[in-house]
Design a protein around this motif. Structure first.
Motif, PDB file in Angstrom:
ATOM      1  N   VAL A 486      43.442  42.194  36.162  1.00 13.94           N
ATOM      2  CA  VAL A 486      43.606  40.737  37.043  1.00 13.94           C
ATOM      3  C   VAL A 486      43.548  41.308  38.644  1.00 13.94           C
ATOM      4  O   VAL A 486      42.795  40.461  39.716  1.00 13.94           O
ATOM      5  CB  VAL A 486      44.566  40.167  36.875  1.00 13.94           C
ATOM      6  N   PHE A 487      43.772  42.515  38.791  1.00 16.39           N
ATOM      7  CA  PHE A 487      44.352  43.107  40.577  1.00 16.39           C
ATOM      8  C   PHE A 487      42.726  43.247  41.146  1.00 16.39           C
ATOM      9  O   PHE A 487      42.751  42.089  41.966  1.00 16.39           O
ATOM     10  CB  PHE A 487      45.041  44.067  40.212  1.00 16.39           C
ATOM     11  N   VAL A 488      41.927  43.803  40.645  1.00 18.59           N
ATOM     12  CA  VAL A 488      40.778  43.720  41.033  1.00 18.59           C
ATOM     13  C   VAL A 488      40.121  42.458  41.465  1.00 18.59           C
ATOM     14  O   VAL A 488      39.679  42.273  42.380  1.00 18.59           O
ATOM     15  CB  VAL A 488      40.052  44.871  40.113  1.00 18.59           C
ATOM     16  N   ASP A 489      40.598  42.126  39.949  1.00 23.12           N
ATOM     17  CA  ASP A 489      39.104  40.352  40.900  1.00 23.12           C
ATOM     18  C   ASP A 489      40.207  39.634  41.929  1.00 23.12           C
ATOM     19  O   ASP A 489      40.013  39.063  42.122  1.00 23.12           O
ATOM     20  CB  ASP A 489      39.802  39.726  39.093  1.00 23.12           C
ATOM     21  N   CYS A 490      41.336  39.722  42.142  1.00 25.56           N
ATOM     22  CA  CYS A 490      42.094  38.832  42.725  1.00 25.56           C
ATOM     23  C   CYS A 490      41.400  39.319  44.462  1.00 25.56           C
ATOM     24  O   CYS A 490      41.402  38.912  45.209  1.00 25.56           O
ATOM     25  CB  CYS A 490      43.281  39.141  42.275  1.00 25.56           C
TER      26      CYS A 490
END
Lengths: 564, 341
Positions: A486-490
């Motif tokens: 999720v962090f990378v996607d954000c």
């Protein structure tokens, strides 16, 4: 069998249902806002779209999905198997290196290759020099701007989703089945197709569905490579015709396709029970390859890393250095990094919490909650820009309500409180990426047998204690994997951030976009490099932590076995 | 416990994002623009230097009108700026602008390039020109010739749906009507050397790369490439092409404009008008020409030599409002002919 709550608890509505319900509502709200927007559309536009735009867009989208799905599954599963079942030179490096393309956004890989493979770019210039041609007009390779080019590039940058899931499964879950099969006479080569692959089906299905959703949502790469997908059609309908209703109509049609995809995946998974009941889980013993076979394995693992990461990363580094020397580093870059990291971190924490609530509710009352889980995961299917347009009226409506209440009570205007603080962007991230974390948690929960819950309850634990003391520790790898994804996607997200961010607030991706809008992606190479670098950190940590389960005693009743 | 943690996080989010805006309390105006940030920076820096008013810029790729409309009365936007005429008219038609009367603006901008009621003002112009392979035997060109079979497989252009192109196609519709435009578009599509995608500078690069021989792009990119401002690579692209100012049959060269309007609920209307007046002043118009290689809107303002050497600009006489009205049809024709596929 699912555990049943004691009679007293059943009279009140459990907190988890309220929580999961509220989250599902938060996700559905923008969709409803979109539906209202779509309903306001004109007849004429819809029939125009049906006739001229949708057939080709649907066809191109489906071809793209099929191609990328097959390619990424093949690469991800194949590489995961090689790395889990065999030992060959540089295997340990490939083990983590194969995850690296996760850090590269699709829009960056498209432009990197367009530049690198362009007739006047480095590769073709070198080729011409080698073959003795002077000008590109004498000798030219086919253009990357095609459906095939798009499929290949997206396949090579999105395969890590499948690789991650398959690798975890092959590593930890397959040993018993494979060894049993070997004793029954299945050869080493057949083991992959007859045992490992079917066993990996749910994990691969989850990874593949993430790949497909990511492909459906991409706009940078497909737009630039000339593939007119549904997402691109939504964008252009909205932007050039300023017709949000038309865009919303196409978006809702896309949602229908996604729902169909998800249902298909559900159905494919329904047939078997996949919780591994074995009490002697241990990692797969690796077979050492020699000679030609070892070389082939090394090369086979090296190609995805090279294509999906090494080439774009080196391109970015070279361009960034050149750019820094030519024009210097922008002052705002530091604040943009801070903005990006803060926003993404806050969104990640909130997303994981929400996903945990949803996954837990689904765990306890599976059949009834299935619909709720599906709904909560819908956000991923909606293109960022369209989701943002659904969120905008909601957030500004809330802002207006808060403002008038504040004026009433305190005679002070709060202005655009939510929109102005980036809460709207966080909302978009949570809705968008809930599915990523929820999917990871679902797979994590699938690995925890229901009988563990039962055992804990018979030993006197309350449902809450079961959650904190049994589920959470066992879910740790899945939690962390989900959080990092999720962090990378954000960090990589672009369209929703552009539309919903507060005035004067820049993230790395919007900075990249701002410069790229001029058609000079090289200028943005520093920002792009930073995005990839920031995206790398969670990938690295993820790899460290995914080794964790090997070292702790989890399901086994026998003493912990430390490995390697 | 979870609730407290959550609320602490939200508070942190509010504080972190809210503090910077709370600090900026002196004279400021807020600019919402679809203009690429790098191009507008020098002008805004000069404005702040001269007037002391700080400008907060919000760059929006798409959905500028949606954003402003959704913000409603609480919108902090003072000035709305776009790089395409259709987008500008959209803002006015959606009721997001307010009329502004200013003698400075009225004297600097020709009447056909501003709204008679004062809702929108042109700040600079750019022409849609032909990039051609430098050794081609070509020195005049008409837009209609793009569909000529002699250019089969030799034409490069960006997406037909891009606003720069729908403006061109819209102008074609006003000149020749819908049926003829459809025929023309099918002809151009048959001539494409590669998919209609990418940017205008890619056209130059592809010509250099031998993928096509002619293509359409904006005039200011020529300046950007040839001056070396975009780097050594782009300079090569600029030098690999020659540029011709094409015309319509019986008309002139198609131009698009960058323009601005004052937002309806602008908190600082005075500051907004000051910014607009500054942007048509001699100093700013000179910057538009020098820094951005555009054609200034103020008659008599100097043009950058790299642009002046392309030839004398004969602006097509069709009113911009007519073109804006034809845009929707243009976009539909692009879909109908499958131009982008």
């Amino acid at each position: 069998m699912s555990t049943t709550a004691p009679a007293s608890a059943r009279r009140r509505v459990p907190l988890r249902w309220v929580g999961a319900g509220a989250i599902a509502l938060l996700v559905v709200a923008p969709v409803l806002a979109l539906a209202f927007a779509a309903a306001g559309g004109s007849e004429g536009l819809w029939s125009h779209l049906m006739q001229h735009v949708l057939p080709v867009a649907v066809r191109d989208t489906l071809i793209l999905l099929l191609g990328v799905g097959l390619l990424s599954t093949a690469i991800g599963t194949g590489a995961a198997w090689l790395v889990a079942a065999y030992d060959f030179p540089a295997r340990r490096i490939f083990d983590w290196a194969l995850l690296l393309p996760l850090a590269v956004p699709t829009y960056i890989i498209a432009y990197a290759y367009l530049d690198v493979l362009h007739p006047v770019g480095p590769v073709q210039s070198a080729l011409r020099a080698l073959l003795g041609y002077e000008s590109p007009r004498d000798f030219r390779l086919p253009d990357v701007r095609s459906m095939l080019g798009c499929i290949v590039l997206l396949g090579f940058v999105l395969y890590p989703y499948v690789y991650l899931a398959a690798r975890a499964l092959f590593r930890m879950q397959a040993a018993n089945f494979i060894e049993a099969a070997r004793t029954l006479g299945v050869t080493r080569g057949q083991v992959f197709f007859r045992v490992a692959l079917p066993l990996a089906r749910p994990a691969v299905a989850m990874g593949a569905s993430l790949v497909l959703l990511e492909t459906l949502n991409d706009i940078g790469a497909s737009e630039f490579l000339g593939v007119r997908t549904l997402t691109v059609s939504v964008y252009t309908t909205w932007v050039t015709r300023s017709d949000l209703a038309g865009a919303a109509q196409i978006a809702l049609a896309m949602l229908a396709i996604v729902v169909a995809l998800l249902l298909l995946e559900r159905w494919a998974r329904r047939q078997r029970r996949y919780a591994n009941e074995s009490r002697h889980l241990r990692p797969l013993a690796q077979y050492r390859l020699r000679g030609l076979k070892a070389a082939v394995a090394s090369i086979a693992c090296g190609i995805p890393v090279f294509v999906g990461f090494a080439v774009p990363a080196s391109y970015l580094i070279v361009e960034a250095i050149e750019r820094a020397q030519f024009a210097g580093i922008s002052q705002q870059l530091i604040s943009e990094v801070f903005n990006t990291v803060t926003l993404s971190a806050i969104a990640t924490v909130l997303t994981v919490l929400c996903a945990l609530m949803v996954a837990y509710a689904a765990r306890i009352a599976r059949r009834r909650m299935d619909a709720l889980t599906r709904v909560a995961s819908l956000g991923y299917a909606i293109p960022g820009a369209v989701l943002a347009t659904g969120i905008l009226p909601i957030v500004t409506g809330l802002d207006a309500a808060i403002d008038s209440t504040a004026q009433h009570l305190f005679s002070k205007s709060t202005g655009l409180l939510l929109l102005g603080t980036g809460a709207a962007v966080v909302y978009a991230y949570v809705v968008r990426f809930l599915a990523v974390s929820a999917g990871s948690l679902e797979a994590g929960y699938a690995r925890i047998s229901q009988s563990l819950d039962g055992a804990a309850r018979t030993l006197g634990a309350t449902p809450t204690a079961v959650f904190w003391r049994v589920h959470l520790p066992l879910l740790r790898p899945a939690l962390i994997a989900g959080a990092l994804l999720v962090f990378v996607d954000c960090v990589k997200e672009l369209p929703a951030t552009l539309l919903l961010r507060p005035l004067g607030f820049e993230t790395l991706s919007t900075h990249l976009y701002g410069e790229a809008a001029r058609g000079t992606y090289e200028d943005a190479s520093i920002a792009a490099l930073l995005i990839v670098a920031v995206g790398l950190i969670p990938v690295m940590i993820l790899l460290r932590l995914s080794d964790g389960p090997q070292r702790t005693a989890t399901f086994s009743a026998t003493p912990a076995e430390s490995t390697r | 416990m979870k609730a407290r943690f959550l609320s602490a996080l939200l508070t942190a989010a509010v504080i972190v994002s809210g503090v910077p805006s709370a600090l900026a309390a002196e004279q400021t105006i807020s600019l919402y623009t679809t203009r690429e940030p790098g191009l507008i920076e020098p002008l805004l820096t000069a404005f702040t230097k001269e007037t002391g008013i700080a400008v907060k810029t919000m760059f929006v790729k798409d959905g500028l009108a949606e954003r402003v409309a959704a913000e409603g009365e609480r919108s902090p936007a003072d000035v709305l700026m776009t790089v395409d005429f259709g987008n500008l008219i959209d803002l006015v038609e959606k009721g997001l602008t307010q009329p502004v009367k200013s003698s400075v603006l009225e004297s600097a901008i020709p009447a056909n390039l501003r709204d008679p009621n004062g809702h929108w003002y042109t700040l600079s112009m750019r022409a849609r020109v032909l990039y051609a392979e430098k050794n081609l035997d070509l020195d005049k060109f008409q837009y209609e010739q793009l569909a000529d079979p002699r250019w089969k497989g030799k034409v490069c252009i960006r997406s037909g749906q891009h606003p720069y192109n729908t403006a061109l196609i819209g102008a074609y519709i006003v000149h020749h009507g819908e049926a003829a435009t459809e025929k023309w578009l099918r002809g151009v599509k048959a001539n494409l050397g590669r998919k209609a995608t990418g940017g205008d500078r890619d056209v130059a690069r592809d010509i250099m790369g031998g993928i096509c021989d002619i293509g359409i792009g904006n005039s200011y990119y020529v300046g950007l490439m040839r001056s070396g401002k975009g780097g050594a690579e782009q300079k090569k692209w600029g030098e690999a092409i020659k540029v011709i100012l094409p015309t319509f049959e019986g008309g002139g060269t198609q131009v698009n404009v960058s323009g601005a309007a004052v937002a309806r609920h602008a908190p600082n209307k005075e500051g907004a008008v000051k910014l607009l007046e500054f942007l048509v002043s001699d100093a700013a118009q000179k910057l538009y020409a020098e820094a951005n290689f555009e054609y200034p809107v103020k008659p008599g303002a100097p043009i950058h030599p790299l642009i002046a050497e392309l030839g004398t600009l004969k602006v097509d006489s069709i009113p911009l409002t007519d073109i804006a009205r034809a845009r929707k049809t243009a976009s539909q024709l692009v879909d109908k002919t499958g131009f982008d596929q």
